[in-house]
Design a protein around this motif. Structure first.
Motif, PDB file in Angstrom:
ATOM      1  N   THR A  95      66.927  48.962   2.240  1.00 14.50           N
ATOM      2  CA  THR A  95      67.824  49.835   1.487  1.00 14.50           C
ATOM      3  C   THR A  95      67.065  50.509   0.356  1.00 14.50           C
ATOM      4  OG1 THR A  95      69.717  48.426   1.993  1.00 14.50           O
ATOM      5  CG2 THR A  95      69.957  49.902   0.123  1.00 14.50           C
ATOM      6  N   ALA A  96      67.321  51.794   0.216  1.00  8.80           N
ATOM      7  CA  ALA A  96      66.811  52.512  -0.952  1.00  8.80           C
ATOM      8  C   ALA A  96      68.003  52.828  -1.838  1.00  8.80           C
ATOM      9  CB  ALA A  96      66.106  53.793  -0.528  1.00  8.80           C
ATOM     10  N   THR A 100      70.360  53.088   4.077  1.00  4.83           N
ATOM     11  CA  THR A 100      69.900  51.844   4.690  1.00  4.83           C
ATOM     12  C   THR A 100      69.421  52.110   6.106  1.00  4.83           C
ATOM     13  OG1 THR A 100      71.439  50.543   3.368  1.00  4.83           O
ATOM     14  CG2 THR A 100      70.610  49.507   5.348  1.00  4.83           C
ATOM     15  N   LYS A 101      68.366  51.432   6.473  1.00  2.00           N
ATOM     16  CA  LYS A 101      67.851  51.559   7.832  1.00  2.00           C
ATOM     17  C   LYS A 101      67.325  50.213   8.296  1.00  2.00           C
ATOM     18  CE  LYS A 101      64.738  54.206  10.689  1.00  2.00           C
ATOM     19  NZ  LYS A 101      63.596  55.098  10.789  1.00  2.00           N
ATOM     20  N   LEU A 142      65.955  58.025   3.721  1.00  2.92           N
ATOM     21  CA  LEU A 142      65.041  56.888   3.786  1.00  2.92           C
ATOM     22  C   LEU A 142      64.223  57.011   5.054  1.00  2.92           C
ATOM     23  CD1 LEU A 142      64.161  54.044   2.781  1.00  2.92           C
ATOM     24  CD2 LEU A 142      66.062  53.120   4.101  1.00  2.92           C
ATOM     25  N   SER A 168      72.882  55.099  -1.997  1.00  4.44           N
ATOM     26  CA  SER A 168      71.973  54.307  -1.181  1.00  4.44           C
ATOM     27  C   SER A 168      71.824  54.869   0.225  1.00  4.44           C
ATOM     28  CB  SER A 168      72.469  52.864  -1.097  1.00  4.44           C
ATOM     29  OG  SER A 168      73.657  52.813  -0.340  1.00  4.44           O
ATOM     30  N   PHE A 205      63.752  49.790  -3.980  1.00  2.07           N
ATOM     31  CA  PHE A 205      63.707  49.410  -2.572  1.00  2.07           C
ATOM     32  C   PHE A 205      64.068  47.937  -2.433  1.00  2.07           C
ATOM     33  CE2 PHE A 205      60.826  52.996  -2.912  1.00  2.07           C
ATOM     34  CZ  PHE A 205      61.119  53.750  -1.784  1.00  2.07           C
ATOM     35  N   VAL A 226      61.153  57.450   0.466  1.00  2.00           N
ATOM     36  CA  VAL A 226      62.491  57.967   0.229  1.00  2.00           C
ATOM     37  C   VAL A 226      62.375  59.301  -0.507  1.00  2.00           C
ATOM     38  CG1 VAL A 226      62.831  56.749  -1.960  1.00  2.00           C
ATOM     39  CG2 VAL A 226      64.807  57.382  -0.599  1.00  2.00           C
ATOM     40  N   ILE A 248      57.185  52.832   3.860  1.00  3.24           N
ATOM     41  CA  ILE A 248      58.576  53.212   3.607  1.00  3.24           C
ATOM     42  C   ILE A 248      58.585  54.280   2.520  1.00  3.24           C
ATOM     43  CG2 ILE A 248      60.783  52.393   2.681  1.00  3.24           C
ATOM     44  CD1 ILE A 248      60.078  49.686   4.031  1.00  3.24           C
ATOM     45  N   THR A 253      65.259  62.497  -2.033  1.00  2.00           N
ATOM     46  CA  THR A 253      66.669  62.791  -2.217  1.00  2.00           C
ATOM     47  C   THR A 253      66.843  64.194  -2.777  1.00  2.00           C
ATOM     48  OG1 THR A 253      68.702  62.148  -3.316  1.00  2.00           O
ATOM     49  CG2 THR A 253      66.672  61.688  -4.489  1.00  2.00           C
TER      50      THR A 253
END
Lengths: 103, 161
Positions: B136-137, B149-150, B72, B147, B100, B88, B86, B90
């Motif tokens: 959170t993604a 989180t930041k 993220l 997930s 999101f 993301v 923002i 993966t």
């Protein structure tokens, strides 16, 4: 009227990168105007990208997406010259569609 | 999709309510909840929920586990909460959706994206944040939820007023 959708789709080998900017107020329904009256919620709920008759990306949005939304993604299977159809609908029944060529 | 738009709004709401209750009830079954995110319909109920955990449950019918494979990218400090970039990405395989959530927003769920076969699991967008909050993604991959989180510090909130 000019389209609310601005899109740049660029094919690089197998992968097409799509950047989209849409003009839309994306009102949350929580903000008051200068007279102290609530501005009703007005936001895009669904944004869809189709290429060669197939959905390549579907966004479901709430009110927390910024005004004049921007989104970027990439997909495989598109090539230069292919049509990319983009359409959105908002919570008040508004909508817009554009077909762009992949560059 | 447009075939349903003609139906009576109240009836649709009732049906939606019944569907989400049914999904919650089936939360332990492995396959039933996955359909919630996979189907085409706009997840109206999930967007109305205030709490992050409730929204994830309404959307996917299960909870997510933190994963280092979900990256993220969000600023440490956002000067303008109205426009917070923002993104993301993966390395997980078989990704079918990415969502999101902003925990401290009036409604936690901000955006949910469907990733069909052939689309890369990488998204950049811009969200509103009411105040400093965890972002959170959620990545749905092969039927499981992961997930990242930041925390993003917001100096000026994005909800006007």
């Amino acid at each position: 009227m000019a389209s609310s959708i601005r899109v740049r789709a660029t094919a690089n080998g197998d992968i097409t990168e799509v950047q989209t900017l849409i003009q839309h107020p994306m009102d949350t329904g929580l903000v008051k105007d200068s007279k102290g009256e609530l501005i009703p919620a007005h936001y895009i709920q669904e944004l869809k990208f189709e290429c060669n008759g197939k959905d390549v990306f579907v966004a479901n949005w709430g009110t927390a997406v910024s005004k004049d939304p921007y989104v970027k993604f990439s997909f495989k299977g598109g090539k230069k010259g292919d049509d990319l159809k983009i359409s959105w609908t908002d919570n008040k029944g508004g909508s817009d569609t554009i077909t762009a060529k992949i560059a | 999709m447009t075939a349903t738009t003609g139906s009576h709004p109240t009836r649709r709401l009732i049906l939606q309510g019944a569907a989400s209750v049914a999904l919650l009830g089936l939360g332990n079954l492995p396959f039933a909840p996955a359909r919630a995110a996979a189907n085409d319909k706009y997840p109206e109920e999930a967007f109305k929920l205030k709490n992050e955990a409730d929204a994830i449950k309404a959307l996917y019918g299960r909870t997510a586990e933190p994963s280092e494979k979900v990256k993220l990218d969000a600023p440490e400090i956002a000067e303008n909460g109205g426009v917070v970039p923002i993104s993301v990405t993966t390395t997980l395989d078989k990704v079918t959706s990415i969502s999101f959530l902003v925990a401290e927003n009036p409604n936690a769920l901000a955006a949910s994206y469907r990733i069909p076969d052939g689309t890369l699991p990488a998204i950049a967008n811009r969200l509103k944040m009411a105040k400093t909050s965890n972002v959170t993604a959620i990545v749905e991959a092969d039927g499981k939820l992961y997930s990242a989180t930041k925390e993003v510090k917001v100096t000026v909130g994005g909800c006007g007023g």
